[in-house]
Design a protein around this motif. Structure first.
Motif, short mmCIF file in Angstrom:
data_model
loop_
_atom_site.label_atom_id
_atom_site.label_comp_id
_atom_site.label_asym_id
_atom_site.label_seq_id
_atom_site.Cartn_x
_atom_site.Cartn_y
_atom_site.Cartn_z
N ASP A 92 28.38 55.53 9.86
CA ASP A 92 29.74 55.80 9.41
C ASP A 92 30.77 55.64 10.51
OD1 ASP A 92 29.06 57.92 10.94
OD2 ASP A 92 29.44 59.47 9.43
N GLY A 93 30.29 55.29 11.72
CA GLY A 93 31.20 55.05 12.83
C GLY A 93 31.71 56.30 13.50
N GLU A 94 31.20 57.48 13.09
CA GLU A 94 31.67 58.73 13.66
C GLU A 94 30.65 59.24 14.67
OE1 GLU A 94 34.29 61.67 14.42
OE2 GLU A 94 34.63 60.01 13.04
N ALA A 95 30.84 58.89 15.92
CA ALA A 95 29.94 59.34 16.98
C ALA A 95 30.10 60.84 17.20
CB ALA A 95 30.23 58.58 18.27
N PRO A 96 29.07 61.52 17.71
CA PRO A 96 29.16 62.97 17.90
C PRO A 96 30.24 63.35 18.91
CG PRO A 96 27.24 62.08 19.01
CD PRO A 96 27.78 60.97 18.17
N LYS A 97 30.88 64.48 18.66
CA LYS A 97 31.90 64.98 19.57
C LYS A 97 31.31 65.88 20.65
CE LYS A 97 35.74 63.39 17.60
NZ LYS A 97 36.73 62.56 18.30
N LYS A 200 35.43 74.34 19.39
CA LYS A 200 36.29 73.82 18.31
C LYS A 200 37.59 73.25 18.88
CE LYS A 200 34.48 76.81 14.67
NZ LYS A 200 34.75 77.97 13.78
N GLU A 201 38.17 73.95 19.85
CA GLU A 201 39.43 73.48 20.45
C GLU A 201 39.21 72.19 21.22
OE1 GLU A 201 42.83 74.81 23.69
OE2 GLU A 201 41.40 76.31 22.97
N MET A 202 38.12 72.12 21.97
CA MET A 202 37.86 70.92 22.79
C MET A 202 37.59 69.70 21.92
SD MET A 202 38.49 71.84 25.79
CE MET A 202 39.57 73.15 25.21
N LYS A 203 36.96 69.90 20.75
CA LYS A 203 36.70 68.77 19.84
C LYS A 203 38.01 68.11 19.42
CE LYS A 203 32.36 70.17 17.68
NZ LYS A 203 31.72 70.56 16.39
N THR A 204 39.01 68.92 19.17
CA THR A 204 40.29 68.35 18.72
C THR A 204 41.03 67.67 19.85
OG1 THR A 204 41.49 70.41 19.16
CG2 THR A 204 40.49 70.14 16.99
N ARG A 205 40.73 68.07 21.10
CA ARG A 205 41.45 67.51 22.27
C ARG A 205 40.73 66.36 22.89
NH1 ARG A 205 43.16 72.83 25.65
NH2 ARG A 205 43.55 71.21 27.23
#
Length: 205
Positions: A92-97, A200-205
């Motif tokens: 799906d092109g979404e590599a892990p964060k 969670k915060e780092m994933k968005t940044r």
């Protein structure tokens, strides 16, 4: 004639014993010599293979790879391959964060793998935050020439903010969170609600 027969029988017996010894060694050897053997034994997807470099076995230092070091060419290429596998192995092109590097015993190379994978991802134009979660004996900050404190321990104790522990490294796109003040019994800190908030915060940044 008897001497020749005895010599022949001795050679045959020696050869047979040699084959039996090799068979037993192979039977009880649980190590993997190829990535194919590992794929055959585990249902999980194997994304890459990092070779063992004898020149790096003389100490417990974290080795940051470079093209200038002749001992690290194979390792540099292996981390490039691992980076490509991580990025392109998801349909799906979404590599892990978030990627966690761990092992069963100390000194197996967790810090070296984590530091070089992070550097490789950053060099591939990804924005990367490397967190030294080894709060018992973490030393990644020393390799990057950055202070150990305040770090992850201080954040988990809610003594500092996330921004206070994120430091840029000499590699563009790669930031580091050092381990902080090392702890003898760190388990309870990972139960802190601050950990989930941080991830969670780092994933968005």
């Amino acid at each position: 004639a008897n001497k020749k027969l005895k010599l022949l029988l001795g050679l045959l017996a020696g050869g047979l014993l040699g084959f039996v010894a090799l068979y037993l060694i192979d039977l009880f050897d649980d190590s993997f010599s190829t990535i194919g053997e590992m794929r055959d034994q585990f249902p999980e997807t194997v994304l890459g293979q990092v070779p063992e470099i004898k020149a790096f076995q003389k100490d417990t230092d974290i080795h940051l790879l470079s093209e200038e070091n002749p001992d690290s060419h194979a390792l540099v290429e292996s981390f490039r391959n691992l980076r490509s596998s991580i990025i392109f192995s998801y349909p799906d092109g979404e590599a892990p964060k978030t990627i966690c590097i761990t092992s069963s015993v100390p000194s197996e190379g967790k810090s070296t793998i984590a530091a070089n994978l992070a550097a490789s991802l950053a060099m591939g134009n990804s924005r990367v935050l490397l967190v030294d979660g080894d709060i018992r004996r973490g030393t990644i900050c020393e390799k990057f020439g950055l202070p150990a404190t305040p770090g992850f321990v201080e954040f988990l104790r809610q003594e500092v903010s996330a921004d206070a522990i994120i430091r840029p490294t000499m590699i563009e796109g790669l930031d580091l969170v050092s381990s902080g003040k090392l702890q003898k019994s760190p388990g309870e800190l990972f139960l802190s609600p601050s950990l989930d908030v941080f991830l969670k915060e780092m994933k968005t940044r």
